[in-house]
Scaffold this motif. Structure first.
Motif, short mmCIF file in Angstrom:
data_model
loop_
_atom_site.label_atom_id
_atom_site.label_comp_id
_atom_site.label_asym_id
_atom_site.label_seq_id
_atom_site.Cartn_x
_atom_site.Cartn_y
_atom_site.Cartn_z
N LEU A 65 -9.99 10.97 1.41
CA LEU A 65 -9.33 10.04 2.31
C LEU A 65 -8.96 8.75 1.58
N GLU A 66 -9.88 8.29 0.73
CA GLU A 66 -9.61 7.07 -0.03
C GLU A 66 -8.47 7.29 -1.03
N ALA A 67 -8.46 8.45 -1.69
CA ALA A 67 -7.38 8.76 -2.63
C ALA A 67 -6.04 8.84 -1.92
N LEU A 68 -6.03 9.43 -0.71
CA LEU A 68 -4.78 9.48 0.06
C LEU A 68 -4.34 8.07 0.44
N GLY A 69 -5.28 7.22 0.79
CA GLY A 69 -4.95 5.82 1.09
C GLY A 69 -4.32 5.12 -0.10
N GLU A 70 -4.84 5.36 -1.30
CA GLU A 70 -4.25 4.78 -2.51
C GLU A 70 -2.82 5.29 -2.70
N LEU A 71 -2.62 6.58 -2.45
CA LEU A 71 -1.29 7.16 -2.56
C LEU A 71 -0.34 6.54 -1.54
N PHE A 72 -0.80 6.36 -0.32
CA PHE A 72 0.01 5.70 0.71
C PHE A 72 0.38 4.29 0.25
N GLY A 73 -0.58 3.58 -0.35
CA GLY A 73 -0.31 2.23 -0.84
C GLY A 73 0.75 2.22 -1.93
N LYS A 74 0.69 3.16 -2.87
CA LYS A 74 1.70 3.25 -3.93
C LYS A 74 3.08 3.47 -3.33
N ALA A 75 3.16 4.35 -2.35
CA ALA A 75 4.44 4.64 -1.71
C ALA A 75 4.98 3.40 -1.00
N ALA A 76 4.11 2.70 -0.30
CA ALA A 76 4.54 1.49 0.42
C ALA A 76 5.01 0.42 -0.56
N LEU A 77 4.29 0.25 -1.68
CA LEU A 77 4.70 -0.74 -2.68
C LEU A 77 6.01 -0.35 -3.37
N ALA A 78 6.25 0.94 -3.54
CA ALA A 78 7.51 1.39 -4.14
C ALA A 78 8.69 1.01 -3.26
N ASP A 79 8.49 1.06 -1.95
CA ASP A 79 9.56 0.71 -1.02
C ASP A 79 9.69 -0.80 -0.84
N THR A 80 8.55 -1.49 -0.87
CA THR A 80 8.52 -2.93 -0.61
C THR A 80 7.59 -3.59 -1.63
N PRO A 81 8.12 -3.93 -2.81
CA PRO A 81 7.25 -4.47 -3.87
C PRO A 81 6.52 -5.76 -3.49
N ASP A 82 7.09 -6.54 -2.57
CA ASP A 82 6.45 -7.80 -2.16
C ASP A 82 5.66 -7.64 -0.86
N LEU A 83 5.16 -6.44 -0.62
CA LEU A 83 4.37 -6.14 0.57
C LEU A 83 3.17 -7.07 0.65
N SER A 84 2.89 -7.59 1.83
CA SER A 84 1.75 -8.50 1.98
C SER A 84 0.44 -7.74 1.75
N ALA A 85 -0.57 -8.45 1.34
CA ALA A 85 -1.88 -7.84 1.09
C ALA A 85 -2.43 -7.22 2.36
N ASP A 86 -2.21 -7.85 3.50
CA ASP A 86 -2.70 -7.31 4.78
C ASP A 86 -2.02 -5.99 5.11
N THR A 87 -0.71 -5.93 4.93
CA THR A 87 0.03 -4.71 5.23
C THR A 87 -0.36 -3.60 4.26
N LEU A 88 -0.55 -3.95 3.00
CA LEU A 88 -0.99 -2.96 2.02
C LEU A 88 -2.37 -2.41 2.38
N ALA A 89 -3.28 -3.28 2.75
CA ALA A 89 -4.63 -2.84 3.12
C ALA A 89 -4.58 -1.95 4.36
N ARG A 90 -3.74 -2.31 5.33
CA ARG A 90 -3.62 -1.49 6.53
C ARG A 90 -3.06 -0.11 6.19
N THR A 91 -2.06 -0.06 5.33
CA THR A 91 -1.46 1.21 4.92
C THR A 91 -2.48 2.07 4.17
N GLN A 92 -3.24 1.46 3.28
CA GLN A 92 -4.25 2.20 2.53
C GLN A 92 -5.37 2.70 3.44
N GLY A 93 -5.59 2.01 4.56
CA GLY A 93 -6.64 2.39 5.49
C GLY A 93 -6.24 3.46 6.49
#
Length: 190
Positions: free
Chosen positions: A57-85
């Motif tokens: 589950l944690e590895a999938l969260g990291e993968l979700f985070g990478k995908a979100a950052l690829a789309d939005t490089p300036d993603l806020s830390a809160d949004t990144l944490a939510r996506t990874q969670g």
């Protein structure tokens, strides 16, 4: 069909709020066996499933985070944490993958539907065992980085992220629908 089977079919609802523990191995096997009984034109078995718990589950969260950052490089830390969670919303997550095979009588859409039926069977099996489950997709199910990170081939696509656990709180009431609103006799009699 037994009364218990009909009850499970008639009362199943999605349970988005889930807690641990994860289904035990026997419960998981019952869900897997239910998936494999889904209708499947030409017996292609056009599916495979990735089962994730704990570090998965944690590895999938990291993968979700990478995908979100690829789309939005300036993603806020809160949004990144939510996506990874997102994968941590349940103690067990099953990724249902449709595997398209060339067949003269079974187009890809029918293979996707067979995989979807397998997911539905798992939802009903989970409900029948007193577990909670919810079928999710969203943009991350179609994201190329997620598909690549999960090892999908060109002929594969994610049909569902199936979250499974124990219901957190009361199940919502089953809506009572009138079948006449959805089923009509044809041809219409006058």
């Amino acid at each position: 069909m037994s009364v218990d089977a009909l009850r499970a079919l008639h009362q199943r609802v999605s349970v988005p709020r889930l807690i641990g523990p994860a289904p035990d191995p026997e419960q998981q096997q019952a869900m897997f066996d239910a998936a494999l009984r889904a209708p499947d034109h030409a017996y292609l078995r056009p599916w495979r499933f990735l089962v994730m718990q704990d570090e998965g589950l944690e590895a999938l969260g990291e993968l979700f985070g990478k995908a979100a950052l690829a789309d939005t490089p300036d993603l806020s830390a809160d949004t990144l944490a939510r996506t990874q969670g997102l994968p941590l919303r349940a103690p067990l997550l099953i990724v249902a993958i449709s595997c398209h095979q060339e067949h003269p009588k079974v187009p890809a859409i029918e293979q996707d539907l067979a995989c979807g039926a397998a997911v539905s069977n798992m939802l009903i099996a989970a409900h029948a065992m007193g577990l909670g489950a919810v079928w999710r997709t969203g943009a991350l199910a179609y994201h190329p980085l997620v598909k690549q990170g999960l090892g999908l081939a060109e002929n594969e696509q994610i049909i569902a992220f199936l979250y499974v656990g124990h219901p957190a709180g009361e199940r919502k009431q089953v809506p009572q629908l009138n079948s006449d609103d959805f089923f009509q006799r044809w041809p219409h009699s006058t």
